[in-house]
Design a protein around this motif. Sequence first.
Motif, PDB file in Angstrom:
ATOM      1  N   UNK A   1       0.728  -1.162   0.163  1.00 19.28           N
ATOM      2  CA  UNK A   1       0.187  -0.017  -0.130  1.00 19.28           C
ATOM      3  C   UNK A   1       0.905   1.269  -0.023  1.00 19.28           C
ATOM      4  N   UNK A   2       0.534   2.112  -0.689  1.00 18.59           N
ATOM      5  CA  UNK A   2       1.326   3.685  -1.053  1.00 18.59           C
ATOM      6  C   UNK A   2       0.442   4.439  -1.710  1.00 18.59           C
ATOM      7  N   UNK A   3       0.861   5.609  -1.701  1.00 16.70           N
ATOM      8  CA  UNK A   3       0.333   6.841  -2.333  1.00 16.70           C
ATOM      9  C   UNK A   3       0.780   7.381  -3.819  1.00 16.70           C
ATOM     10  N   UNK A   4       1.944   6.841  -4.102  1.00 20.17           N
ATOM     11  CA  UNK A   4       2.889   7.477  -5.055  1.00 20.17           C
ATOM     12  C   UNK A   4       3.566   8.660  -4.631  1.00 20.17           C
ATOM     13  N   UNK A   5       4.683   9.110  -4.985  1.00 21.13           N
ATOM     14  CA  UNK A   5       5.159  10.075  -4.789  1.00 21.13           C
ATOM     15  C   UNK A   5       4.776  11.428  -5.093  1.00 21.13           C
ATOM     16  N   UNK A   6       5.409  12.644  -4.452  1.00 22.00           N
ATOM     17  CA  UNK A   6       4.708  13.935  -4.806  1.00 22.00           C
ATOM     18  C   UNK A   6       5.168  14.624  -6.269  1.00 22.00           C
ATOM     19  N   UNK A   7       5.972  13.808  -6.675  1.00 25.25           N
ATOM     20  CA  UNK A   7       6.398  14.348  -8.122  1.00 25.25           C
ATOM     21  C   UNK A   7       5.373  14.022  -9.034  1.00 25.25           C
ATOM     22  N   UNK A   8       4.521  12.872  -9.043  1.00 24.42           N
ATOM     23  CA  UNK A   8       3.762  12.635  -9.896  1.00 24.42           C
ATOM     24  C   UNK A   8       2.306  13.380  -9.734  1.00 24.42           C
ATOM     25  N   UNK A   9       1.835  13.539 -10.829  1.00 29.50           N
ATOM     26  CA  UNK A   9       0.686  14.356 -10.962  1.00 29.50           C
ATOM     27  C   UNK A   9      -0.513  13.525 -11.206  1.00 29.50           C
ATOM     28  N   UNK A  10      -0.263  12.514 -12.166  1.00 29.35           N
ATOM     29  CA  UNK A  10      -1.546  11.473 -12.416  1.00 29.35           C
ATOM     30  C   UNK A  10      -0.860  10.196 -12.738  1.00 29.35           C
ATOM     31  N   UNK A  11      -1.323   9.180 -12.398  1.00 25.11           N
ATOM     32  CA  UNK A  11      -0.817   7.717 -12.776  1.00 25.11           C
ATOM     33  C   UNK A  11      -1.931   7.192 -13.483  1.00 25.11           C
ATOM     34  N   UNK A  12      -1.619   6.496 -14.662  1.00 24.51           N
ATOM     35  CA  UNK A  12      -2.415   5.634 -15.683  1.00 24.51           C
ATOM     36  C   UNK A  12      -1.854   4.106 -15.676  1.00 24.51           C
ATOM     37  N   UNK A  13      -2.753   3.204 -15.497  1.00 27.69           N
ATOM     38  CA  UNK A  13      -2.425   1.711 -15.712  1.00 27.69           C
ATOM     39  C   UNK A  13      -3.394   1.102 -16.756  1.00 27.69           C
ATOM     40  N   UNK A  14      -2.693   0.441 -17.608  1.00 27.30           N
ATOM     41  CA  UNK A  14      -3.592  -0.336 -18.687  1.00 27.30           C
ATOM     42  C   UNK A  14      -3.145  -1.716 -18.580  1.00 27.30           C
TER      43      UNK A  14
END
Length: 210
Positions: free
Chosen positions: A107-120
């Motif tokens: 479980x994590x949130x992703x780092x603050x350098x990311x704006x949006x994450x997409x998974x396909x």
Amino acid sequence: MTTLSILDLDAVRAAPVAREPYAWTLGQNVLRPDAIPAIRDDFPDIAKPGYLTVDEVALKGRFKALIDELESDDFSRILGEKFGIDLVSCPRLTTIMRRSQPKYGSIHTDGPSKVLTLLVYMNDAWDAPAAGRLRVLYDGKNYAPFAVEVPPTMGTMFAFLRADNSWHGHEPFEGERRVVQVAWLKDASELERKKKRNRTAQFLKGIFGR
């Protein structure tokens, strides 16, 4: 007018955006049916577990064309409109995974350098009842309760805005789990830093086998 031929933009646009516990969207059948057989055949033959950047993988055929579409300004514009933000100006980091290990999915949130994450996701079927199914979570400790569970099956799209509470993860899974991830970043320096970090991680895996 866009020139995208692999992504089904109507399916992307039709996916609703939820706002709780953070902003996310889940879409189905975002890959055009006539493109799927070639995408399946052209998916990189990656032996290493974990995510590799597109720079580290030999791309070919329709799979390469898919990556080009996912990284395009046209797609960034459409996805940005869904969330009400500008993604076109954001650098993009694309990574690919074929094999998962049990340690992945914490479980994590992703780092603050990311704006949006997409998974396909690009798995023909998924028989594991819970393992490997990404969940939108309410805190950083528990896999349940969850807002939604994402089946990692062919043509499933999941995207979310990074936030301090954008908790997500999946129960441990070992084996083939095909997925492409695109992250829109705040600036180009973060893109280069993440590419370098990923290359270092893969190098260490090659030495220590982990």
